[in-house]
Design a protein around this motif. Structure first.
Motif, PDB file in Angstrom:
ATOM      1  N   ALA A  23      87.060   6.243  22.350  1.00 49.99           N
ATOM      2  CA  ALA A  23      87.787   5.017  22.286  1.00 49.99           C
ATOM      3  C   ALA A  23      88.656   5.000  21.034  1.00 49.99           C
ATOM      4  O   ALA A  23      89.801   4.565  21.334  1.00 49.99           O
ATOM      5  CB  ALA A  23      86.832   3.754  22.355  1.00 49.99           C
ATOM      6  N   ARG A  24      88.360   5.473  19.990  1.00 49.48           N
ATOM      7  CA  ARG A  24      89.261   5.616  18.805  1.00 49.48           C
ATOM      8  C   ARG A  24      90.302   6.623  19.079  1.00 49.48           C
ATOM      9  O   ARG A  24      91.283   6.457  18.393  1.00 49.48           O
ATOM     10  CB  ARG A  24      88.299   6.095  17.511  1.00 49.48           C
ATOM     11  N   ARG A  25      90.135   7.402  19.975  1.00 47.09           N
ATOM     12  CA  ARG A  25      91.314   8.474  20.339  1.00 47.09           C
ATOM     13  C   ARG A  25      92.446   8.033  21.155  1.00 47.09           C
ATOM     14  O   ARG A  25      93.400   8.332  21.314  1.00 47.09           O
ATOM     15  CB  ARG A  25      90.589   9.649  20.758  1.00 47.09           C
ATOM     16  N   ILE A  26      91.922   6.977  21.982  1.00 48.93           N
ATOM     17  CA  ILE A  26      92.969   6.045  23.023  1.00 48.93           C
ATOM     18  C   ILE A  26      94.022   5.559  22.027  1.00 48.93           C
ATOM     19  O   ILE A  26      93.567   4.774  21.225  1.00 48.93           O
ATOM     20  CB  ILE A  26      92.432   5.344  23.763  1.00 48.93           C
ATOM     21  N   PRO A  27      95.253   5.514  22.026  1.00 56.92           N
ATOM     22  CA  PRO A  27      96.287   5.211  21.247  1.00 56.92           C
ATOM     23  C   PRO A  27      96.120   3.339  21.567  1.00 56.92           C
ATOM     24  O   PRO A  27      95.994   3.118  22.932  1.00 56.92           O
ATOM     25  CB  PRO A  27      97.705   5.566  21.896  1.00 56.92           C
ATOM     26  N   ARG A  28      96.358   2.644  20.581  1.00 57.17           N
ATOM     27  CA  ARG A  28      96.290   0.996  20.862  1.00 57.17           C
ATOM     28  C   ARG A  28      97.262   0.674  21.640  1.00 57.17           C
ATOM     29  O   ARG A  28      97.178  -0.222  22.365  1.00 57.17           O
ATOM     30  CB  ARG A  28      96.177   0.536  19.531  1.00 57.17           C
ATOM     31  N   ASP A  29      98.365   1.273  21.706  1.00 56.45           N
ATOM     32  CA  ASP A  29      99.575   0.914  22.756  1.00 56.45           C
ATOM     33  C   ASP A  29      99.694   1.519  23.955  1.00 56.45           C
ATOM     34  O   ASP A  29     100.485   1.037  24.705  1.00 56.45           O
ATOM     35  CB  ASP A  29     101.053   1.025  21.716  1.00 56.45           C
ATOM     36  N   GLU A  30      98.608   2.373  24.165  1.00 58.47           N
ATOM     37  CA  GLU A  30      98.522   2.750  25.668  1.00 58.47           C
ATOM     38  C   GLU A  30      98.244   1.742  26.681  1.00 58.47           C
ATOM     39  O   GLU A  30      97.360   0.929  26.536  1.00 58.47           O
ATOM     40  CB  GLU A  30      97.629   4.129  25.446  1.00 58.47           C
ATOM     41  N   THR A  31      98.785   2.014  27.814  1.00 58.21           N
ATOM     42  CA  THR A  31      98.286   0.832  28.684  1.00 58.21           C
ATOM     43  C   THR A  31      96.938   1.409  29.610  1.00 58.21           C
ATOM     44  O   THR A  31      96.685   2.413  29.353  1.00 58.21           O
ATOM     45  CB  THR A  31      99.553   0.638  30.141  1.00 58.21           C
ATOM     46  N   VAL A  32      96.340   0.189  29.761  1.00 53.46           N
ATOM     47  CA  VAL A  32      94.995   0.422  30.460  1.00 53.46           C
ATOM     48  C   VAL A  32      95.133   1.684  31.380  1.00 53.46           C
ATOM     49  O   VAL A  32      94.303   2.515  31.598  1.00 53.46           O
ATOM     50  CB  VAL A  32      94.445  -0.710  31.116  1.00 53.46           C
ATOM     51  N   LEU A  33      96.318   1.443  32.174  1.00 49.52           N
ATOM     52  CA  LEU A  33      96.239   2.223  33.732  1.00 49.52           C
ATOM     53  C   LEU A  33      96.451   3.784  33.134  1.00 49.52           C
ATOM     54  O   LEU A  33      95.722   4.891  33.347  1.00 49.52           O
ATOM     55  CB  LEU A  33      97.628   1.862  34.391  1.00 49.52           C
ATOM     56  N   ASN A  34      97.373   3.991  32.009  1.00 48.19           N
ATOM     57  CA  ASN A  34      97.275   5.325  31.427  1.00 48.19           C
ATOM     58  C   ASN A  34      96.128   5.660  30.812  1.00 48.19           C
ATOM     59  O   ASN A  34      95.971   6.976  30.636  1.00 48.19           O
ATOM     60  CB  ASN A  34      98.778   5.435  30.554  1.00 48.19           C
ATOM     61  N   SER A  35      95.567   4.794  29.977  1.00 45.00           N
ATOM     62  CA  SER A  35      94.340   5.068  29.228  1.00 45.00           C
ATOM     63  C   SER A  35      93.198   5.897  30.278  1.00 45.00           C
ATOM     64  O   SER A  35      92.629   6.574  29.922  1.00 45.00           O
ATOM     65  CB  SER A  35      93.699   4.037  28.520  1.00 45.00           C
ATOM     66  N   VAL A  36      93.234   5.499  31.510  1.00 42.60           N
ATOM     67  CA  VAL A  36      92.271   5.965  32.373  1.00 42.60           C
ATOM     68  C   VAL A  36      93.010   7.105  33.225  1.00 42.60           C
ATOM     69  O   VAL A  36      92.276   8.208  33.293  1.00 42.60           O
ATOM     70  CB  VAL A  36      91.944   4.802  33.512  1.00 42.60           C
ATOM     71  N   MET A  37      94.114   7.423  33.432  1.00 41.73           N
ATOM     72  CA  MET A  37      94.664   8.172  34.287  1.00 41.73           C
ATOM     73  C   MET A  37      95.051   9.588  33.504  1.00 41.73           C
ATOM     74  O   MET A  37      94.845  10.567  34.009  1.00 41.73           O
ATOM     75  CB  MET A  37      96.276   7.851  34.718  1.00 41.73           C
ATOM     76  N   THR A  38      95.064   9.509  32.092  1.00 38.35           N
ATOM     77  CA  THR A  38      95.412  10.684  31.271  1.00 38.35           C
ATOM     78  C   THR A  38      93.922  11.575  31.248  1.00 38.35           C
ATOM     79  O   THR A  38      94.164  12.678  30.681  1.00 38.35           O
ATOM     80  CB  THR A  38      95.567  10.356  29.914  1.00 38.35           C
ATOM     81  N   ALA A  39      92.803  10.896  31.665  1.00 37.02           N
ATOM     82  CA  ALA A  39      91.721  11.695  31.760  1.00 37.02           C
ATOM     83  C   ALA A  39      91.670  12.728  32.788  1.00 37.02           C
ATOM     84  O   ALA A  39      91.146  13.941  32.629  1.00 37.02           O
ATOM     85  CB  ALA A  39      90.386  10.811  32.124  1.00 37.02           C
ATOM     86  N   ALA A  40      92.729  12.800  33.884  1.00 35.06           N
ATOM     87  CA  ALA A  40      92.792  13.838  34.595  1.00 35.06           C
ATOM     88  C   ALA A  40      93.550  15.298  33.915  1.00 35.06           C
ATOM     89  O   ALA A  40      93.321  16.168  34.405  1.00 35.06           O
ATOM     90  CB  ALA A  40      94.109  13.392  35.748  1.00 35.06           C
ATOM     91  N   TYR A  41      94.202  14.915  32.783  1.00 38.27           N
ATOM     92  CA  TYR A  41      94.700  15.957  31.798  1.00 38.27           C
ATOM     93  C   TYR A  41      93.815  16.233  30.486  1.00 38.27           C
ATOM     94  O   TYR A  41      94.397  17.051  29.805  1.00 38.27           O
ATOM     95  CB  TYR A  41      96.165  15.984  31.520  1.00 38.27           C
ATOM     96  N   SER A  42      92.799  15.674  30.571  1.00 34.45           N
ATOM     97  CA  SER A  42      91.829  15.419  29.278  1.00 34.45           C
ATOM     98  C   SER A  42      92.471  15.193  28.283  1.00 34.45           C
ATOM     99  O   SER A  42      92.235  15.889  27.209  1.00 34.45           O
ATOM    100  CB  SER A  42      91.218  17.159  29.340  1.00 34.45           C
ATOM    101  N   VAL A  43      93.543  14.386  28.461  1.00 39.47           N
ATOM    102  CA  VAL A  43      94.238  14.122  26.960  1.00 39.47           C
ATOM    103  C   VAL A  43      93.869  12.534  26.822  1.00 39.47           C
ATOM    104  O   VAL A  43      93.690  11.738  27.880  1.00 39.47           O
ATOM    105  CB  VAL A  43      95.840  14.347  27.150  1.00 39.47           C
ATOM    106  N   THR A  44      94.281  11.852  25.771  1.00 40.53           N
ATOM    107  CA  THR A  44      93.953  10.498  25.451  1.00 40.53           C
ATOM    108  C   THR A  44      95.072   9.601  25.455  1.00 40.53           C
ATOM    109  O   THR A  44      95.257   8.246  25.369  1.00 40.53           O
ATOM    110  CB  THR A  44      92.934  10.211  24.459  1.00 40.53           C
ATOM    111  N   GLY A  45      96.509  10.036  25.404  1.00 40.16           N
ATOM    112  CA  GLY A  45      97.686   9.471  25.181  1.00 40.16           C
ATOM    113  C   GLY A  45      98.520  10.126  26.194  1.00 40.16           C
ATOM    114  O   GLY A  45      98.708  11.413  26.161  1.00 40.16           O
TER     115      GLY A  45
END
Length: 261
Positions: free
Chosen positions: A89-111
């Protein structure tokens, strides 16, 4: 027939001369839902790190999803494993949207950066958000969410890629009563679905074991004190030995409670 997703044989982890895990042998099948309990410093998070192919054992043999650690490209193995933890969770940018926070898992990135997403990725992320009661928050910033909402986003992110193994490190920690119960209800429903992957969850409290979890492993000082079907393991005797207390244990509607006797 159930297949093995984790198979540890005489596994030890030693750091700076200190034994964190001591000669553990443990098997998890793909139709099982495990909870790991133990006091602080017992080695619970280290055990999850081995199971997630984040670290290799110092001694012994560890197989995850049929691949032996040390003889497999972990960068090919890790995308098959969903892992939700405070550290992630600490690696997810605080200003990232919830949708992008979940969707970026498809590319194994957090932002989100320059990667391109297909409509299929968007729809998949939105479906996962709906499953974890997060649809109304998809445009909110991750950093603006409550602790309970952030915990659910972490899990939604972990299941976004349809993992073969889901690892949860203290998903209910720091939550208030309402947020905890909502999360445990969702986890219980998810774990009960035939399509759900094998699940391993770490917690400090028997009250946080979701109904429907099938097995339990107790750790103390890096060693297993008990493991097996949850009804046989979560007993006053086993918990007393693990936590060094005289305890009473009750169970009602599939949920456990422990108190000092």
């Amino acid at each position: 027939m159930a297949a093995s997703v984790i198979e540890l044989s005489d596994v030890s982890v030693v750091r700076d001369g200190n034994t964190i895990l001591d000669s553990l042998s443990w098997q998890v099948a793909d139709d099982q839902r495990w909870v790991i309990l133990g006091p602080n410093g017992a080695g619970k998070t280290t055990l999850l790190q081995v199971a997630s192919a984040s670290i290799h054992p110092s001694h012994g043999s560890a197989e995850v999803l049929g691949s032996k650690l040390g003889a497999v490209d972990v960068f090919e193995l890790r995308p098959r494993i969903g892992f939700a933890s405070t550290a992630m969770a600490r690696r997810i940018p605080r200003d990232e949207t919830v949708l992008n926070s979940v969707m970026t898992a498809a590319y194994s990135v957090t932002g989100r950066w320059n990667e391109e997403y297909e409509n299929l990725d968007v729809r998949r992320a939105q479906r996962v958000l709906a499953e974890w009661k997060l649809s109304a928050l998809e445009d909110r910033k991750f950093g603006d969410l409550s602790d309970g909402e952030q915990k659910r986003v972490q899990i939604a992110r972990a299941v976004m890629t349809d993992p073969e193994l889901l690892l949860l490190d203290e998903p209910a920690a720091s939550l208030d009563l309402g947020a905890r119960e909502e999360l445990l209800q969702l986890l219980s429903g998810y774990a009960s679905a035939p399509s759900a992957p094998a699940i391993v969850m770490v917690t400090h409290h028997v009250e946080e074991i979701p109904a429907g979890f099938t097995h339990a492993l107790l750790l103390a000082d890096g060693a297993i004190t008990a493991q097996g079907p949850v009804d046989e393991v979560i007993t006053a005797e086993n918990l007393g030995e693990t936590f060094g207390l005289n305890l009473s244990v009750t169970r009602e509607n599939g949920r456990f409670a422990a108190r000092a006797a």
